[in-house]
Motif scaffolding. Structure first.
Motif, PDB file in Angstrom:
ATOM      1  N   VAL A  88       0.866  -1.181   0.000  1.00 45.90           N
ATOM      2  CA  VAL A  88       0.000   0.000   0.000  1.00 45.90           C
ATOM      3  C   VAL A  88       0.896   1.222   0.000  1.00 45.90           C
ATOM      4  CG1 VAL A  88      -1.783   1.270   1.251  1.00 45.90           C
ATOM      5  CG2 VAL A  88      -1.780  -1.230   1.277  1.00 45.90           C
ATOM      6  N   SER A  89       0.708   2.098  -0.971  1.00 43.76           N
ATOM      7  CA  SER A  89       1.524   3.300  -1.058  1.00 43.76           C
ATOM      8  C   SER A  89       1.366   4.143   0.189  1.00 43.76           C
ATOM      9  CB  SER A  89       1.114   4.122  -2.288  1.00 43.76           C
ATOM     10  OG  SER A  89       1.702   5.402  -2.266  1.00 43.76           O
ATOM     11  N   SER A  90       2.470   4.703   0.689  1.00 47.97           N
ATOM     12  CA  SER A  90       2.399   5.538   1.892  1.00 47.97           C
ATOM     13  C   SER A  90       1.533   6.752   1.669  1.00 47.97           C
ATOM     14  CB  SER A  90       3.809   5.973   2.311  1.00 47.97           C
ATOM     15  OG  SER A  90       4.438   6.690   1.271  1.00 47.97           O
ATOM     16  N   SER A  91       1.420   7.219   0.432  1.00 49.64           N
ATOM     17  CA  SER A  91       0.577   8.383   0.154  1.00 49.64           C
ATOM     18  C   SER A  91      -0.899   8.051   0.240  1.00 49.64           C
ATOM     19  CB  SER A  91       0.888   8.936  -1.244  1.00 49.64           C
ATOM     20  OG  SER A  91       0.558   7.987  -2.242  1.00 49.64           O
ATOM     21  N   ASP A  92      -1.227   6.741   0.140  1.00 46.71           N
ATOM     22  CA  ASP A  92      -2.623   6.329   0.230  1.00 46.71           C
ATOM     23  C   ASP A  92      -3.023   5.962   1.651  1.00 46.71           C
ATOM     24  OD1 ASP A  92      -3.004   6.615  -2.481  1.00 46.71           O
ATOM     25  OD2 ASP A  92      -2.429   4.546  -2.914  1.00 46.71           O
ATOM     26  N   ALA A  93      -2.045   5.731   2.524  1.00 46.99           N
ATOM     27  CA  ALA A  93      -2.332   5.329   3.895  1.00 46.99           C
ATOM     28  C   ALA A  93      -2.798   6.516   4.706  1.00 46.99           C
ATOM     29  CB  ALA A  93      -1.084   4.719   4.532  1.00 46.99           C
ATOM     30  N   ALA A  94      -3.782   6.282   5.557  1.00 44.30           N
ATOM     31  CA  ALA A  94      -4.326   7.362   6.385  1.00 44.30           C
ATOM     32  C   ALA A  94      -3.424   7.605   7.576  1.00 44.30           C
ATOM     33  CB  ALA A  94      -5.725   7.001   6.863  1.00 44.30           C
ATOM     34  N   GLY A  95      -3.530   8.806   8.135  1.00 41.23           N
ATOM     35  CA  GLY A  95      -2.848   9.111   9.382  1.00 41.23           C
ATOM     36  C   GLY A  95      -1.415   9.546   9.179  1.00 41.23           C
ATOM     37  N   LYS A  96      -0.696   9.676  10.308  1.00 40.15           N
ATOM     38  CA  LYS A  96       0.656  10.219  10.304  1.00 40.15           C
ATOM     39  C   LYS A  96       1.722   9.131  10.372  1.00 40.15           C
ATOM     40  CE  LYS A  96      -1.041  14.317  12.741  1.00 40.15           C
ATOM     41  NZ  LYS A  96      -0.925  15.158  13.952  1.00 40.15           N
ATOM     42  N   SER A  97       1.325   7.877  10.346  1.00 43.81           N
ATOM     43  CA  SER A  97       2.280   6.786  10.533  1.00 43.81           C
ATOM     44  C   SER A  97       3.234   6.681   9.359  1.00 43.81           C
ATOM     45  CB  SER A  97       1.525   5.468  10.700  1.00 43.81           C
ATOM     46  OG  SER A  97       2.426   4.394  10.730  1.00 43.81           O
ATOM     47  N   SER A  98       4.506   6.392   9.655  1.00 42.30           N
ATOM     48  CA  SER A  98       5.495   6.175   8.604  1.00 42.30           C
ATOM     49  C   SER A  98       5.708   4.683   8.354  1.00 42.30           C
ATOM     50  CB  SER A  98       6.825   6.823   8.991  1.00 42.30           C
ATOM     51  OG  SER A  98       7.296   6.279  10.217  1.00 42.30           O
ATOM     52  N   SER A  99       4.875   3.825   8.951  1.00 45.42           N
ATOM     53  CA  SER A  99       4.993   2.380   8.780  1.00 45.42           C
ATOM     54  C   SER A  99       4.706   1.984   7.340  1.00 45.42           C
ATOM     55  CB  SER A  99       4.001   1.662   9.697  1.00 45.42           C
ATOM     56  OG  SER A  99       4.228   1.982  11.048  1.00 45.42           O
ATOM     57  N   PHE A 100       5.233   0.813   6.937  1.00 43.35           N
ATOM     58  CA  PHE A 100       4.830   0.283   5.639  1.00 43.35           C
ATOM     59  C   PHE A 100       3.656  -0.671   5.835  1.00 43.35           C
ATOM     60  CE2 PHE A 100       8.285  -2.679   6.909  1.00 43.35           C
ATOM     61  CZ  PHE A 100       7.618  -3.885   6.840  1.00 43.35           C
ATOM     62  N   PHE A 101       2.819  -0.770   4.812  1.00 45.03           N
ATOM     63  CA  PHE A 101       1.615  -1.578   4.859  1.00 45.03           C
ATOM     64  C   PHE A 101       1.564  -2.501   3.652  1.00 45.03           C
ATOM     65  CE2 PHE A 101       0.658   2.221   7.209  1.00 45.03           C
ATOM     66  CZ  PHE A 101      -0.168   1.831   8.244  1.00 45.03           C
ATOM     67  N   PHE A 102       1.131  -3.746   3.888  1.00 45.58           N
ATOM     68  CA  PHE A 102       0.787  -4.657   2.807  1.00 45.58           C
ATOM     69  C   PHE A 102      -0.683  -5.020   2.921  1.00 45.58           C
ATOM     70  CE2 PHE A 102       5.285  -6.044   3.746  1.00 45.58           C
ATOM     71  CZ  PHE A 102       5.858  -5.559   2.588  1.00 45.58           C
ATOM     72  N   LEU A 103      -1.252  -5.469   1.800  1.00 46.58           N
ATOM     73  CA  LEU A 103      -2.582  -6.076   1.770  1.00 46.58           C
ATOM     74  C   LEU A 103      -2.449  -7.505   1.285  1.00 46.58           C
ATOM     75  CD1 LEU A 103      -5.055  -3.457   0.229  1.00 46.58           C
ATOM     76  CD2 LEU A 103      -5.238  -4.510   2.482  1.00 46.58           C
ATOM     77  N   SER A 104      -3.225  -8.425   1.882  1.00 46.02           N
ATOM     78  CA  SER A 104      -3.275  -9.783   1.363  1.00 46.02           C
ATOM     79  C   SER A 104      -3.978  -9.771  -0.002  1.00 46.02           C
ATOM     80  CB  SER A 104      -4.016 -10.694   2.343  1.00 46.02           C
ATOM     81  OG  SER A 104      -5.358 -10.262   2.516  1.00 46.02           O
ATOM     82  N   PRO A 105      -3.794 -10.804  -0.824  1.00 46.30           N
ATOM     83  CA  PRO A 105      -4.360 -10.795  -2.180  1.00 46.30           C
ATOM     84  C   PRO A 105      -5.865 -10.561  -2.222  1.00 46.30           C
ATOM     85  CG  PRO A 105      -2.801 -12.593  -1.929  1.00 46.30           C
ATOM     86  CD  PRO A 105      -2.970 -12.003  -0.569  1.00 46.30           C
ATOM     87  N   ASP A 106      -6.600 -11.090  -1.226  1.00 50.35           N
ATOM     88  CA  ASP A 106      -8.052 -10.912  -1.200  1.00 50.35           C
ATOM     89  C   ASP A 106      -8.473  -9.695  -0.384  1.00 50.35           C
ATOM     90  OD1 ASP A 106      -7.417 -11.705   1.338  1.00 50.35           O
ATOM     91  OD2 ASP A 106      -8.462 -13.626   1.244  1.00 50.35           O
ATOM     92  N   VAL A 214      -7.329  15.692  -1.634  1.00 53.77           N
ATOM     93  CA  VAL A 214      -7.032  15.441  -3.051  1.00 53.77           C
ATOM     94  C   VAL A 214      -6.648  13.994  -3.313  1.00 53.77           C
ATOM     95  CG1 VAL A 214      -6.313  17.834  -3.428  1.00 53.77           C
ATOM     96  CG2 VAL A 214      -4.597  16.118  -2.811  1.00 53.77           C
ATOM     97  N   LYS A 215      -6.535  13.175  -2.254  1.00 54.00           N
ATOM     98  CA  LYS A 215      -6.237  11.770  -2.450  1.00 54.00           C
ATOM     99  C   LYS A 215      -7.411  11.054  -3.108  1.00 54.00           C
ATOM    100  CE  LYS A 215      -3.102  11.255   1.526  1.00 54.00           C
ATOM    101  NZ  LYS A 215      -2.877  10.550   2.815  1.00 54.00           N
ATOM    102  N   LYS A 216      -7.113   9.916  -3.717  1.00 50.86           N
ATOM    103  CA  LYS A 216      -8.157   9.125  -4.375  1.00 50.86           C
ATOM    104  C   LYS A 216      -9.212   8.663  -3.375  1.00 50.86           C
ATOM    105  CE  LYS A 216      -8.805   4.968  -7.193  1.00 50.86           C
ATOM    106  NZ  LYS A 216      -8.123   3.800  -7.822  1.00 50.86           N
ATOM    107  N   SER A 217      -8.778   8.266  -2.193  1.00 48.13           N
ATOM    108  CA  SER A 217      -9.706   7.806  -1.149  1.00 48.13           C
ATOM    109  C   SER A 217      -9.375   8.533   0.159  1.00 48.13           C
ATOM    110  CB  SER A 217      -9.602   6.290  -0.956  1.00 48.13           C
ATOM    111  OG  SER A 217      -9.887   5.596  -2.139  1.00 48.13           O
ATOM    112  N   PRO A 218      -9.763   9.800   0.280  1.00 48.09           N
ATOM    113  CA  PRO A 218      -9.416  10.568   1.474  1.00 48.09           C
ATOM    114  C   PRO A 218     -10.096  10.024   2.725  1.00 48.09           C
ATOM    115  CG  PRO A 218     -11.021  11.766   0.157  1.00 48.09           C
ATOM    116  CD  PRO A 218     -10.587  10.579  -0.661  1.00 48.09           C
ATOM    117  N   VAL A 219      -9.424  10.201   3.858  1.00 45.54           N
ATOM    118  CA  VAL A 219     -10.001   9.834   5.148  1.00 45.54           C
ATOM    119  C   VAL A 219     -10.424  11.119   5.846  1.00 45.54           C
ATOM    120  CG1 VAL A 219      -9.628   8.710   7.364  1.00 45.54           C
ATOM    121  CG2 VAL A 219      -8.579   7.766   5.296  1.00 45.54           C
TER     122      VAL A 219
END
Length: 349
Positions: A88-106, A214-219
């Protein structure tokens, strides 16, 4: 997007380790690895460590997630040589976290790097957290289905579904560790989410920035909800069930000295002719006549320690008192519940 470089190595090591752990547990219980969708076990990986696997196994059981299903979602599959997790791109992740995120295939699971602070906090509260889930599962099994309830999922707790905690060592040959937390995706349901809200019950600074919008899916945040979203008008049985679970969860968070959590709400606006899809994932849903909402509590691992006490004092003195987000867990929980009860949900006329 597919992970590259060291993130690809993290994803592959995690999926291989989860698969090996499942093979090992299957062998101990006398279950064939074929029942996990494979024909032969993987070789052990000494650089993979599953933390408190018995306790997280109990959480998965309370959520109705079998070992075979968890392995199918998260494990490396037969003849698979590349990770199937998606970054998951960091620019798409909500909040102030600098963590990296993955999504499972489903998209059923979110996988994120775990900070040292979150790691310590989760392990400190883990036994009580597991007990809360098992208490909620027992309550759910006693309730059955109320004829007027339109909520669905494991509603008796809204706490994050933490499914596993893992350490990956020496991926680059330098002895470094990566700590990874796996959890269910609150928004991993069958319906498209049109609006996303992160609600804390605070008003200071709780409006989405132009950068977020301006994000695709803003929080969006609390003031955005007040300005643009009507209360979800629920059947009385649904509202009572939802709020009873929320109140019990907040009581637990208060007793664990935790604060700064949010209610994540994903709104799907229903077409009048739309038929609701069957939810194969264990998401929690509440709905009124025009909207369906995926809901869950997130970000529960902030301890109210010395630093947060200082933040409360200075923000309270220099800003707007008790409307600031950082508060003592007792007051934070009370304000959070009041906002949800007064502003987010209501009883249908």
């Amino acid at each position: 997007e597919a992970p590259q470089g060291w993130k690809r190595d993290v994803a592959l090591a995690l999926q291989r380790g989860i698969r090996y752990e499942a093979d090992t547990l299957a062998a101990k219980s006398g279950t064939s690895v074929r029942n996990l969708g494979t024909t032969r076990p993987l070789e052990p990986d000494r650089n993979f460590h599953s933390v408190e696997s018995e306790l997280f196994g109990r959480v998965r059981a309370a959520c109705g997630l079998t070992l075979a299903r968890y392995t199918a979602i998260m494990g490396l599959q037969e003849r698979q040589t590349e990770p199937s997790l998606r970054l998951v791109s960091s620019s798409d992740a909500a909040g102030k976290s600098s963590s990296f995120f993955f999504l499972s295939p489903d998209q059923q699971c979110i996988i994120k790097s775990c900070t040292p602070e979150d790691w310590r906090t989760l392990l400190q509260v883990l036994k009580k957290y597991v007990e809360r889930f098992e208490e909620a599962r027992e309550e759910a099994s006693k309730m059955g289905n109320h004829p007027k309830q339109r909520s669905s999922g494991f509603m008796e707790t809204l706490l994050p579904r933490y499914l596993g905690l893992y350490v990956l060592r020496n991926l680059s040959g330098d002895g470094a560790e990566v700590r990874v937390l796996v959890m269910f995706n609150i928004f991993g349901g069958s319906h498209k989410i049109h609006r996303r809200f992160d609600l804390k019950g605070s008003t200071v600074g709780r409006k989405a920035s132009q950068k977020e919008l301006v994000k695709k899916s803003p929080v969006l945040k609390d003031l955005d909800w007040v300005d643009s979203e009507k209360q979800l008008a629920l059947e009385e049985a649904d509202r009572d069930r939802f709020f009873a679970a929320l109140r019990r969860d907040v009581q637990c968070l208060q007793s664990w000295n935790l604060m700064d959590y949010s209610l994540l709400v994903g709104i799907h606006t229903r077409d009048p002719q739309e038929e609701l899809k069957y939810e194969v994932m264990p998401v929690v849903i509440i709905e009124d006549t025009s909207r369906l909402a995926y809901v869950g509590i997130v970000d529960i691992l902030t301890v109210y320690g010395v630093r947060k006490r200082a933040e409360t004092f200075f923000k309270g003195q220099l800003a707007c008192g008790r409307d600031v987000s950082c508060q003592h867990p007792k007051y934070y929980g009370e304000r959070f519940l009041k906002f949800i009860l007064d502003t987010v949900v209501a009883v249908r006329d």
